[in-house]
Design a protein around this motif. Structure first.
Motif, PDB file in Angstrom:
ATOM      1  N   GLY A 306      62.871  36.832  42.200  1.00 38.17           N
ATOM      2  CA  GLY A 306      63.699  37.199  41.057  1.00 38.17           C
ATOM      3  C   GLY A 306      63.991  38.670  40.899  1.00 38.17           C
ATOM      4  O   GLY A 306      64.812  39.044  40.049  1.00 38.17           O
ATOM      5  N   ALA A 307      63.345  39.543  41.685  1.00 40.34           N
ATOM      6  CA  ALA A 307      63.547  40.988  41.526  1.00 40.34           C
ATOM      7  C   ALA A 307      64.909  41.384  42.081  1.00 40.34           C
ATOM      8  O   ALA A 307      65.191  41.185  43.267  1.00 40.34           O
ATOM      9  N   VAL A 308      65.760  41.959  41.232  1.00 41.46           N
ATOM     10  CA  VAL A 308      67.136  42.256  41.640  1.00 41.46           C
ATOM     11  C   VAL A 308      67.293  43.743  41.928  1.00 41.46           C
ATOM     12  O   VAL A 308      66.669  44.591  41.283  1.00 41.46           O
ATOM     13  N   PRO A 309      68.134  44.104  42.905  1.00 38.51           N
ATOM     14  CA  PRO A 309      68.376  45.510  43.235  1.00 38.51           C
ATOM     15  C   PRO A 309      68.898  46.283  42.032  1.00 38.51           C
ATOM     16  O   PRO A 309      69.792  45.814  41.304  1.00 38.51           O
ATOM     17  N   THR A 310      68.354  47.490  41.849  1.00 34.37           N
ATOM     18  CA  THR A 310      68.674  48.290  40.667  1.00 34.37           C
ATOM     19  C   THR A 310      68.723  49.762  41.048  1.00 34.37           C
ATOM     20  O   THR A 310      67.876  50.243  41.808  1.00 34.37           O
ATOM     21  N   VAL A 311      69.720  50.472  40.516  1.00 29.54           N
ATOM     22  CA  VAL A 311      69.810  51.925  40.668  1.00 29.54           C
ATOM     23  C   VAL A 311      70.116  52.515  39.294  1.00 29.54           C
ATOM     24  O   VAL A 311      70.465  51.795  38.350  1.00 29.54           O
ATOM     25  N   VAL A 312      69.999  53.840  39.195  1.00 28.91           N
ATOM     26  CA  VAL A 312      70.192  54.513  37.914  1.00 28.91           C
ATOM     27  C   VAL A 312      71.214  55.629  38.057  1.00 28.91           C
ATOM     28  O   VAL A 312      71.159  56.428  39.005  1.00 28.91           O
ATOM     29  N   ARG A 488      64.182  40.647  33.070  1.00 31.64           N
ATOM     30  CA  ARG A 488      64.061  40.055  34.397  1.00 31.64           C
ATOM     31  C   ARG A 488      63.376  41.040  35.345  1.00 31.64           C
ATOM     32  O   ARG A 488      63.368  42.245  35.086  1.00 31.64           O
ATOM     33  N   PRO A 489      62.815  40.578  36.447  1.00 29.32           N
ATOM     34  CA  PRO A 489      62.219  41.496  37.421  1.00 29.32           C
ATOM     35  C   PRO A 489      63.285  42.353  38.096  1.00 29.32           C
ATOM     36  O   PRO A 489      64.418  41.899  38.318  1.00 29.32           O
ATOM     37  N   VAL A 490      62.930  43.570  38.428  1.00 27.60           N
ATOM     38  CA  VAL A 490      63.876  44.481  39.082  1.00 27.60           C
ATOM     39  C   VAL A 490      63.190  45.177  40.249  1.00 27.60           C
ATOM     40  O   VAL A 490      61.971  45.396  40.261  1.00 27.60           O
ATOM     41  N   LYS A 491      64.000  45.527  41.242  1.00 26.40           N
ATOM     42  CA  LYS A 491      63.561  46.379  42.350  1.00 26.40           C
ATOM     43  C   LYS A 491      64.385  47.659  42.265  1.00 26.40           C
ATOM     44  O   LYS A 491      65.559  47.697  42.639  1.00 26.40           O
ATOM     45  N   LEU A 492      63.760  48.712  41.730  1.00 28.75           N
ATOM     46  CA  LEU A 492      64.459  49.975  41.488  1.00 28.75           C
ATOM     47  C   LEU A 492      64.311  50.894  42.688  1.00 28.75           C
ATOM     48  O   LEU A 492      63.196  51.138  43.156  1.00 28.75           O
TER      49      LEU A 492
END
Length: 793
Positions: A306-312, A488-492
């Protein structure tokens, strides 16, 4: 010895007596294991007399008690014995005696030792970790694996290999049978799970050896009982116990029986120096194949459900904040799953990182300026120059040399960018990232989420480089904030630009030095260091307090305590003084490899060259005559001889020398540099000598010393960060000019001094000496006196 494996206990041994029945309670059954800690050279060491609890100076040595844990297979811990003093007590007495006895050549004034000559930062951290050293546990499984969960972070420094070597050595096991997984964040360890200060092997050396030696003794005892033979007739090799008649029992087969052994029938003392067979032998990394084949997993490789790609999206200046946000275009883009404002920027979640990056760039944002938006590099340098206290000694009746030195901000720039995975639920949180300070991270993240600390789990994942960067957990904290807000889970992932422009940097600093001399003697040496304030909020202050340093009573800041415990001048230079002034600018700083020594000692070494020239002496001879320790003179002699110091060089070419000692180790670097084009100099050769006491893995140490050389080349000649109106100019390796292959010397020669005693720190040792050698070579080659670094900035 039997077949060169291990000496049996002296004298005949009776058959093994029966043990009392094992208790189901988690009861500690102590077995006395004496470990020698200091010899008369100033390095911790072995004497070859495991039962002797005192050294030549009459100080107490560390003793570890090993004990069984209730488990179906052999599980052994090690804790400090009650009859032992803190290791710093023994080392301090030995060092003080060594300083007094072996100060300098009679023709030189004997200077005052620095605080780290008596008690250094590593000693303090070892003391802080001792109360929980018993929680380091070694397990022998039924499958024959020796498993030691490591409460430190592997970031490419080869620590897991070194620990596996210690376990395999004391167990007489195959190194391929040893597993060293990284421990999750363990709050019960208190101050014993921080990776830094070149302290990991120093602090783990004794308890790891004690636990493995105790496990071996119980395995031998279990085999003796099974075969009904005297235990001292057995030997161990290749993860098995062997009998004279050829019988063999693997450790896995014996693990359950060994778990019932309370009192072994053979010695459980670690090996003496002459018995070592694996420690000290060049050994390939245990994880090398996994790394090159992609089996080794970093945070970005983990597939957490469930960890989704994430950027800032981040502000245009350091620590700026969002003023306005229009995310409508980004939300409408393919794959975008959410846009979440957080204190440090705006997070974009998507099905892939490519989609997340494109949507981030489509955000319409404006930003409030950060707290240093009105400052640029020249402004910061002016503030640093104005922060110094005046010199104490005016040069009235003596000759003197003054020097002023500027060092730029420097990015850590590890090859693996920061990545963290967070799964935050209403009543718990779980995170995966490379953490040098997982307990502090757990505490901070729990506070941010409003959860109790025990509701937050931190899984420590190997890191692809750090150099101090992963002491802080910026990405993990952001990932937790985003996961909570998004539900939700995230992959930052922090991009390279994120970390360059918004990550931690070595603070910029300015140094003012005055040395007075007369009649061939250095009479006084004053060093004033002014730095942008270093952020030490990663648990170090609590560790120093636990080690007995009451900073409040002493009137010291944490930075000043760190400075006092790490910085010294290793030479007899009359009356030395060192003072630290901090300029509190609101920029993200952090410990960079060697911390203060990476600038303080470089400036000192440049001044030593200039003093030698002013006083008409050779730079190596000048240092050698004033070095306080025999080990330092030995490494200096080694590089001078091996590097053919003083040989004629073509115009525009020169040699340079640098020396440093810290963390119970010392090193000297000699480099040859081609500066026929001063704007594009290149180090063409390096000769390195190091004495770090007992070397666990020479191959790993050589790699660390080489890495320090590349760091020195980089930060002295070309790599640094500019601040332009509150923004970091550099954004990638394209403009942060860390050394490339073409900048590295084609010839590097490394000499490791003979092993003595226990290991000293090595991971950060070489940077100051390497940097100084490059700076001094450039000065000689160009006939200039560089004062601002990097030189080509």
């Amino acid at each position: 010895m039997l077949n060169g494996i291990r000496d049996p206990a002296p004298g005949p041994a009776p058959p093994c007596p029966p043990d009392p029945p094992p208790s189901s309670a988690r009861r500690a059954l102590p077995i006395s294991t004496s470990i020698a800690r200091s010899d008369d050279t100033g390095h911790p060491g072995d004497t070859g007399h495991p039962g002797d609890a005192r050294d030549g100076a009459g100080t107490r040595r560390r003793r570890f008690l090993t004990y069984l844990l209730a488990a179906p297979t052999l599980t052994v811990g090690a804790r400090l014995g009650l009859d032992a003093a803190a290791p710093a007590t023994a080392r301090a007495a030995v060092r003080a005696a060594a300083v007094a006895q072996d100060a300098a050549a009679p023709s030189q004034l004997i200077g005052l030792p620095g605080i780290p000559d008596i008690l250094d930062l590593g000693d303090a951290l070892i003391v802080a970790g001792l109360p929980t050293s018993h929680l380091l546990v070694l397990e022998l499984t039924a499958a024959g694996r020796a498993v030691l969960h490591l409460p430190r972070l592997e970031v490419g420094q080869g620590l897991t290999t070194a620990i596996a070597m210690l376990v395999a050595e004391e167990l007489d096991a195959r190194i391929g049978d040893v597993d060293v997984p990284l421990s999750d964040g363990r709050p019960e360890l208190l101050f014993n799970q921080l990776t830094g200060a070149s302290n990991s092997v120093r602090s783990l050396y004794d308890p790891v050896r004690a636990a493995a030696a105790a496990a071996r003794a119980r395995l031998v005892t279990a085999a003796a009982r099974r075969w009904n033979v005297p235990a001292d007739t057995l030997r161990t090799a290749d993860s098995a116990v062997l009998a004279p008649d050829g019988r063999r029992a693997g450790y896995g087969d014996l693990a359950a029986e060994a778990a019932a052994v309370a009192l072994p029938a053979v010695s459980s003392s670690p090996k003496t120096a002459d018995q070592l067979r694996l420690v000290g032998r060049p050994t390939g990394r245990i994880d090398a194949r996994d790394i090159v084949t992609g089996r080794a997993k970093y945070a970005g490789d983990l597939a957490i459900p469930g960890a989704v790609p994430t950027v800032v999206a981040r502000p245009t200046t350091i620590k700026g904040t969002v003023r306005t946000l229009d995310a409508s275009a980004a939300r409408a883009m393919p794959g975008v799953l959410g846009v979440v404002p957080i204190p440090s920027g705006v997070a974009v979640l998507a099905e892939t990182f490519d989609q997340a990056l494109k949507a981030r760039d489509a955000l319409r944002t404006s930003w409030n300026p950060g707290p240093v938006a009105n400052l640029s590099t020249p402004d910061i340098r002016a503030r640093l120059r104005a922060a110094h206290a005046p010199f104490l000694i005016p040069p009235l009746l003596t000759q003197y040399v003054d020097g002023e030195f500027d060092f730029a901000f420097v990015n850590h720039a590890p090859m693996e960018v920061l990545t963290a995975i967070a799964d935050v639920r209403p009543n718990r949180a779980e995170l995966w990232f490379a953490a040098q300070t997982p307990i502090v991270a757990q505490q901070a993240i729990a506070a941010e989420l409003g959860l109790p600390q025990n509701a937050v789990t931190v899984h420590v994942v190997r890191g692809g480089g750090s150099f101090g960067r992963r002491l802080f957990f910026d990405a993990a904290l952001e990932a937790a904030q985003i996961s909570k807000a998004a539900g939700r889970p995230v992959k930052l992932m922090w991009t390279r630009n994120d970390d360059m422009r918004h990550g931690r940097m070595r603070p910029a600093s300015h140094h003012r030095i005055r040395a007075t001399y007369a009649l061939g003697q250095v009479l006084s040496y004053e060093h004033r260091a002014a730095t942008v304030k270093t952020d030490f909020r990663h648990g170090l202050g609590e560790m120093l307090t636990a080690a007995g340093f009451n900073l409040t009573l002493a009137g010291l800041s944490l930075a000043q305590a760190f400075f006092l415990l790490s910085e010294k001048n290793p030479y007899n230079v009359g009356i030395p003084t060192q003072l630290l002034a901090e300029v509190p600018l609101d920029v993200p700083t952090g410990s960079w490899r060697s911390v203060y020594s990476g600038t303080v000692r470089v400036a000192d070494e440049i001044m030593m060259d200039e003093l030698a020239r002013r006083m008409g002496q050779d730079a190596v001879a000048f240092r050698r005559a004033r070095l306080r320790g025999a080990a330092g003179r030995a490494v200096l002699d080694t590089v001078a001889k091996a590097g053919n110091w003083g040989r004629p060089m073509p115009p525009g070419h020169a040699q340079g020398i640098g020396y440093h000692d810290e963390n119970s180790g010392c090193t000297a670097y000699l480099v040859e540099l081609d500066a026929t084009d001063p704007a594009d100099p290149r180090v063409t050769k390096a000769v390195i000598a190091a004495d770090v006491g007992r070397v666990i893995n020479p191959r790993g140490l050589e790699a660390q010393l080489t890495g320090a050389l590349i760091d020195g080349i980089s930060v002295i000649l070309q790599a640094g960060n500019h601040i332009d109106n509150g923004a970091v100019r550099e954004g990638s390796y394209a403009d942060f000019r860390y050394a490339r292959q073409r900048h590295t010397p084609p010839a590097v020669e490394i000499h490791l001094m003979p092993p003595s005693g226990a290991p000293g720190g090595a991971g950060e040792l070489g940077v100051p000496a390497a940097s100084a050698a490059v700076a001094n070579a450039y000065a000689r080659a160009t006939g200039t006196s560089p004062r601002s670094f990097p030189i080509n900035f």
